[in-house]
Write a protein that holds these residues in place. Structure first.
Motif, PDB file in Angstrom:
ATOM      1  N   LYS A 102      12.708  62.921  31.118  1.00  0.00           N
ATOM      2  CA  LYS A 102      12.888  64.075  30.371  1.00  0.00           C
ATOM      3  C   LYS A 102      11.593  64.775  29.786  1.00  0.00           C
ATOM      4  N   CYS A 103      10.629  63.802  29.475  1.00  0.00           N
ATOM      5  CA  CYS A 103       9.196  63.974  29.097  1.00  0.00           C
ATOM      6  C   CYS A 103       8.662  64.766  30.013  1.00  0.00           C
ATOM      7  N   ARG A 104       8.861  64.095  31.675  1.00  0.00           N
ATOM      8  CA  ARG A 104       7.771  64.669  32.616  1.00  0.00           C
ATOM      9  C   ARG A 104       8.461  65.891  32.841  1.00  0.00           C
ATOM     10  N   ARG A 105       9.588  66.143  32.862  1.00  0.00           N
ATOM     11  CA  ARG A 105      10.224  67.597  33.397  1.00  0.00           C
ATOM     12  C   ARG A 105       9.664  68.501  32.447  1.00  0.00           C
ATOM     13  N   VAL A 106       9.662  68.403  31.149  1.00  0.00           N
ATOM     14  CA  VAL A 106       9.090  69.272  30.207  1.00  0.00           C
ATOM     15  C   VAL A 106       7.829  69.714  30.413  1.00  0.00           C
ATOM     16  N   VAL A 107       6.945  68.705  30.454  1.00  0.00           N
ATOM     17  CA  VAL A 107       5.497  68.815  30.663  1.00  0.00           C
ATOM     18  C   VAL A 107       4.981  69.244  31.986  1.00  0.00           C
ATOM     19  N   GLU A 108       5.583  68.912  32.917  1.00  0.00           N
ATOM     20  CA  GLU A 108       5.015  68.997  34.334  1.00  0.00           C
ATOM     21  C   GLU A 108       5.466  70.294  34.646  1.00  0.00           C
ATOM     22  N   CYS A 109       6.791  70.479  34.825  1.00  0.00           N
ATOM     23  CA  CYS A 109       7.450  71.628  35.294  1.00  0.00           C
ATOM     24  C   CYS A 109       6.727  72.873  34.620  1.00  0.00           C
ATOM     25  N   THR A 110       6.457  72.897  33.081  1.00  0.00           N
ATOM     26  CA  THR A 110       5.737  73.759  32.663  1.00  0.00           C
ATOM     27  C   THR A 110       4.343  74.063  33.095  1.00  0.00           C
ATOM     28  N   ALA A 157      -2.424  67.971  33.811  1.00  0.00           N
ATOM     29  CA  ALA A 157      -3.885  68.496  33.316  1.00  0.00           C
ATOM     30  C   ALA A 157      -3.970  69.893  33.818  1.00  0.00           C
ATOM     31  N   LEU A 158      -2.844  70.428  34.658  1.00  0.00           N
ATOM     32  CA  LEU A 158      -2.833  72.033  34.773  1.00  0.00           C
ATOM     33  C   LEU A 158      -2.553  72.766  33.727  1.00  0.00           C
ATOM     34  N   ASN A 159      -1.884  72.205  32.534  1.00  0.00           N
ATOM     35  CA  ASN A 159      -1.527  72.876  31.389  1.00  0.00           C
ATOM     36  C   ASN A 159      -2.950  72.978  30.587  1.00  0.00           C
ATOM     37  N   ASP A 160      -3.972  72.389  31.061  1.00  0.00           N
ATOM     38  CA  ASP A 160      -5.412  72.569  30.498  1.00  0.00           C
ATOM     39  C   ASP A 160      -5.271  72.365  28.869  1.00  0.00           C
ATOM     40  N   SER A 161      -4.750  71.320  28.559  1.00  0.00           N
ATOM     41  CA  SER A 161      -4.671  70.607  27.012  1.00  0.00           C
ATOM     42  C   SER A 161      -4.910  69.241  27.011  1.00  0.00           C
ATOM     43  N   ARG A 162      -6.082  68.987  26.303  1.00  0.00           N
ATOM     44  CA  ARG A 162      -6.677  67.881  26.025  1.00  0.00           C
ATOM     45  C   ARG A 162      -5.559  66.913  25.307  1.00  0.00           C
ATOM     46  N   LEU A 163      -4.868  67.648  24.383  1.00  0.00           N
ATOM     47  CA  LEU A 163      -4.017  66.804  23.715  1.00  0.00           C
ATOM     48  C   LEU A 163      -2.858  66.459  24.443  1.00  0.00           C
ATOM     49  N   LEU A 164      -2.342  67.387  25.290  1.00  0.00           N
ATOM     50  CA  LEU A 164      -1.040  66.829  26.086  1.00  0.00           C
ATOM     51  C   LEU A 164      -1.451  65.816  27.280  1.00  0.00           C
ATOM     52  N   ASP A 165      -2.521  65.905  27.396  1.00  0.00           N
ATOM     53  CA  ASP A 165      -3.006  65.005  28.321  1.00  0.00           C
ATOM     54  C   ASP A 165      -3.301  63.524  27.711  1.00  0.00           C
ATOM     55  N   SER A 166      -3.633  63.351  26.424  1.00  0.00           N
ATOM     56  CA  SER A 166      -3.689  62.118  25.634  1.00  0.00           C
ATOM     57  C   SER A 166      -2.442  61.866  25.246  1.00  0.00           C
ATOM     58  N   LEU A 167      -1.273  62.713  24.971  1.00  0.00           N
ATOM     59  CA  LEU A 167       0.161  62.132  24.555  1.00  0.00           C
ATOM     60  C   LEU A 167       0.748  61.570  25.825  1.00  0.00           C
ATOM     61  N   MET A 168       0.490  62.187  27.088  1.00  0.00           N
ATOM     62  CA  MET A 168       1.202  61.381  28.180  1.00  0.00           C
ATOM     63  C   MET A 168       0.422  60.294  28.671  1.00  0.00           C
ATOM     64  N   ALA A 169      -0.645  59.866  28.035  1.00  0.00           N
ATOM     65  CA  ALA A 169      -1.464  58.507  28.450  1.00  0.00           C
ATOM     66  C   ALA A 169      -0.173  57.384  28.753  1.00  0.00           C
ATOM     67  N   ASN A 170       0.401  57.040  27.730  1.00  0.00           N
ATOM     68  CA  ASN A 170       1.364  56.063  27.664  1.00  0.00           C
ATOM     69  C   ASN A 170       2.491  56.310  28.412  1.00  0.00           C
ATOM     70  N   VAL A 171       3.139  57.715  28.757  1.00  0.00           N
ATOM     71  CA  VAL A 171       4.029  58.004  29.421  1.00  0.00           C
ATOM     72  C   VAL A 171       3.667  57.470  30.944  1.00  0.00           C
ATOM     73  N   TRP A 172       2.444  57.693  31.689  1.00  0.00           N
ATOM     74  CA  TRP A 172       2.058  57.175  32.734  1.00  0.00           C
ATOM     75  C   TRP A 172       1.953  55.814  32.908  1.00  0.00           C
ATOM     76  N   ASN A 173       1.694  55.172  31.872  1.00  0.00           N
ATOM     77  CA  ASN A 173       1.632  53.360  32.055  1.00  0.00           C
ATOM     78  C   ASN A 173       3.089  52.991  31.940  1.00  0.00           C
ATOM     79  N   GLU A 174       3.974  53.656  31.133  1.00  0.00           N
ATOM     80  CA  GLU A 174       5.372  53.104  31.387  1.00  0.00           C
ATOM     81  C   GLU A 174       5.857  53.632  32.485  1.00  0.00           C
TER      82      GLU A 174
END
Length: 239
Positions: A102-110, A157-174
């Protein structure tokens, strides 16, 4: 799904090669890094028990240091402590998988949908695809899985948001932990590598909305496939 004694001996022996990464100032953090790497690369798989004595011996650290490292990995949702049994690599639940996707669809598709406005450089996306292709050519399907995560991280990273990149770090590990639920890495990753190319090629043609739609369908298919693999594990009684 516990590691056999022979495989466990080899796994813990492999940790010893990383002892030079430790120093007094950041010993627990370094231990967490080393064990995390072992989890994410599949050395330790979901439901494997992480033996305190063996890890301490392999890395030459105290139990207090290792337990501090375990606390970090528990916070990252990579391991879990079971009372009177020890620490185990987490087997993600069906709800965990749903949340990640769910998180990935929101962030990546945006990121793809809004790409025409941001115009962020896609070099990192293309580079991740090349790495995946190289791994596939060597039949390194675990490597393809790692490159796949890099591809989707670059899309974020195409969102060009440092905060989003940081928030997604644990998502990628999971997500990498979730990938280990799938028994046949080749069968899982090969079709999605082809679909990664399709998404990227569509974006490169300037069709950002179409690329987002392709990715949304792709992520829903991947989630369904992983949920089916998880259901088989539950049916076998491994969870």
């Amino acid at each position: 799904m516990t590691t056999s004694s022979g495989a466990a001996t080899e796994s813990y022996a492999a940790l010893a090669a990383h002892r030079d990464r430790l120093d007094r100032a950041s010993r627990a953090a370094r231990v967490a890094d080393i064990v995390r790497d072992g989890i994410l690369d599949g050395t330790f798989r979901p439901r494997d028990r992480l033996s305190e004595p063996d890890i301490c011996a392999a890395l030459g650290v105290s139990r207090n240091t290792l337990r501090e490292a375990f606390r970090t990995l528990i916070e990252e949702r990579l391991v879990e402590h079971e009372m009177n049994r020890g620490v185990f690599v987490r087997l993600p639940s069906a709800a965990d998988i749903a949340e990640v996707y769910k998180c990935r669809r929101v962030v990546e598709c945006t990121a793809l949908r809004e790409y025409s406005r941001s115009g962020t450089d896609t070099a990192a996306v293309a580079a991740a695809l090349r790495r995946a292709d190289d791994c596939a050519a060597r039949a390194d399907w675990t490597g393809v899985g790692t490159a796949d995560v890099d591809f989707h991280r670059a899309i974020t990273a195409l969102n060009d948001s440092r905060l989003l990149d940081s928030l997604m770090a644990n998502v990628w590990n999971e997500l990498r932990l979730i990938f280990h639920v799938v028994a046949d890495a080749h069968a899982f990753h090969q079709p999605y590598l082809e679909r990664n190319h399709e998404v990227f090629d569509t974006l490169a043609r300037g069709e950002s909305a179409a690329a987002a739609e392709l990715l949304d369908a792709y992520l829903r298919d991947a989630e369904a496939q992983i949920q089916a693999a998880y259901a088989e594990i539950v049916a076998r009684g491994d969870r």
